[in-house]
Design a protein around this motif. Structure first.
Motif, mmCIF file in Angstrom:
data_model
loop_
_atom_site.group_PDB
_atom_site.id
_atom_site.type_symbol
_atom_site.label_atom_id
_atom_site.label_comp_id
_atom_site.label_asym_id
_atom_site.label_seq_id
_atom_site.Cartn_x
_atom_site.Cartn_y
_atom_site.Cartn_z
ATOM 1 N N ALA A 122 3.004 -8.433 1.832
ATOM 2 C CA ALA A 122 2.189 -7.580 0.957
ATOM 3 C C ALA A 122 2.754 -7.549 -0.456
ATOM 4 O O ALA A 122 2.009 -7.582 -1.445
ATOM 5 N N TYR B 77 0.911 -9.096 -3.738
ATOM 6 C CA TYR B 77 0.622 -8.196 -4.854
ATOM 7 C C TYR B 77 1.070 -8.791 -6.182
ATOM 8 O O TYR B 77 0.524 -8.453 -7.238
ATOM 9 N N LEU C 97 -6.275 -7.072 -1.403
ATOM 10 C CA LEU C 97 -5.359 -7.248 -0.283
ATOM 11 C C LEU C 97 -5.980 -6.815 1.037
ATOM 12 O O LEU C 97 -5.700 -7.403 2.090
#
Length: 330
Positions: free
Chosen positions: A120, A124, A133
């Motif tokens: 993640a 990002y 996402l």
């Protein structure tokens, strides 16, 4: 791709006929073989995209995982998609034979491949992914954990605070004041009913002068907030979309055209200095361990029975040169 498969199948069939093994050729169904190859070809594309070790790939794990899950969904009707050369191709509905294979592959994919906060955080850092996402399977909890992980790395790699100008380098020191009147005078004593002067000074110092940790935390929050509001322009997308830009650069003859996520962050390092350091720190992690497996195989091939007397430092140097031989552009 499918035309080459059909040609190879015809060639194999003719070879089996010459060997009088026609019964083996009858067991091969061309339509089912084409469907199976089309199913596995998408996994080959994902592997080629995630295997390189000299370009950032870790931020693409979530995107490819979502694409593979969508690819393994059962289809009752034909669907039209774009091929490798941007041509439109129609994929037929799943047959009764290929449907159980898709179900089994999807179960294996969900069991062995799962997303982590590191995925993640790296996704990002891609301006083209940071606002979508959830479309790639990241839950809100996982996104929050990724931001916490990102902040922790930012604290560790943040550039040091620039040193303040000292008295010796900036301005001249004043000479000490010499008191000429040495006559003692009477003093007036004041009684303070409140807290002591030292305590009040400490409280005043804490209120007026923030510590370095609080200043660093403020810089991190401000930089993350600015990056969260940042929207990639058309020129940014041309640099970030690595394959399209590289293809156009080859056509123009610009072999040295530098494209991709790392060059984009190099340009934006003045605006996002701490995040640019984070990119260099975590995007160097490869998504696959294929390069490590190749290195282990090279150890066995280099340190053989005929060269069992190699010193460990010599073996290490040989493996290092072999792994980085593509860096020599001469």
């Amino acid at each position: 791709m499918l035309q080459s498969v059909s040609a190879e199948l015809d060639e194999s069939t003719e070879l089996m006929k010459k060997r009088k093994q026609e019964d083996r050729a009858k067991k091969i169904f061309e339509e089912l073989l084409d469907e199976l190859i089309r199913l596995l070809h998408y996994f080959k594309l994902a592997s080629k995209s995630l295997e390189p070790f000299n370009t950032p790939t870790l931020h693409l794990v979530g995107m490819w995982l979502a694409k593979l899950k969508a690819h393994l969904q059962l289809r009752d009707e034909p669907v039209t998609v774009k091929g490798a050369s941007s041509e439109k191709m129609t994929i037929p509905a799943n047959s009764e034979d290929i449907a159980p294979i898709k179900v089994r592959l999807l179960e294996q994919l969900e069991e062995k491949f799962f997303l982590k906060p590191l995925h993640a955080a790296t996704a990002y850092l891609d301006p083209l992914q940071k606002n979508c996402l959830k479309d790639y399977g990241f839950t809100q909890e996982l996104i929050d954990q990724g931001l916490v992980y990102l902040k922790d790395i930012m604290r560790k790699v943040s550039p040091p605070k620039p040193p303040t100008a000292s008295m010796s380098s900036g301005m001249r020191q004043r000479p000490p004041v010499v008191k000429k009147n040495l006559v003692k005078r009477s003093r007036t004593v004041f009684v303070h009913a409140g807290p002591s002067r030292d305590d009040s000074d400490e409280e005043l110092e804490d209120d007026t002068e923030p510590t370095e940790e609080s200043q660093l935390e403020a810089r991190i929050n401000q930089e993350l907030a600015e990056y969260c509001m940042f929207k990639a322009s058309k020129s940014d997308k041309e640099v970030l979309l690595q394959l399209d830009t590289r293809k156009r650069a080859r056509e123009d003859g610009d072999v040295k055209h530098d494209v991709g996520l790392l060059p984009w962050w190099r340009v934006k390092s003045d605006k996002f200095p701490i995040l640019a350091r984070v990119v260099c720190a975590i995007l160097c992690i490869p998504a696959f361990n294929s390069m490590s497996e190749c290195t282990f195989s090279s150890v066995g091939n280099t340190h053989s029975n005929k060269r069992s007397g190699l010193h460990p430092s010599t073996l290490n140097a040989l493996l290092f040169l072999r792994s980085n031989q593509d860096l020599d552009h001469k």
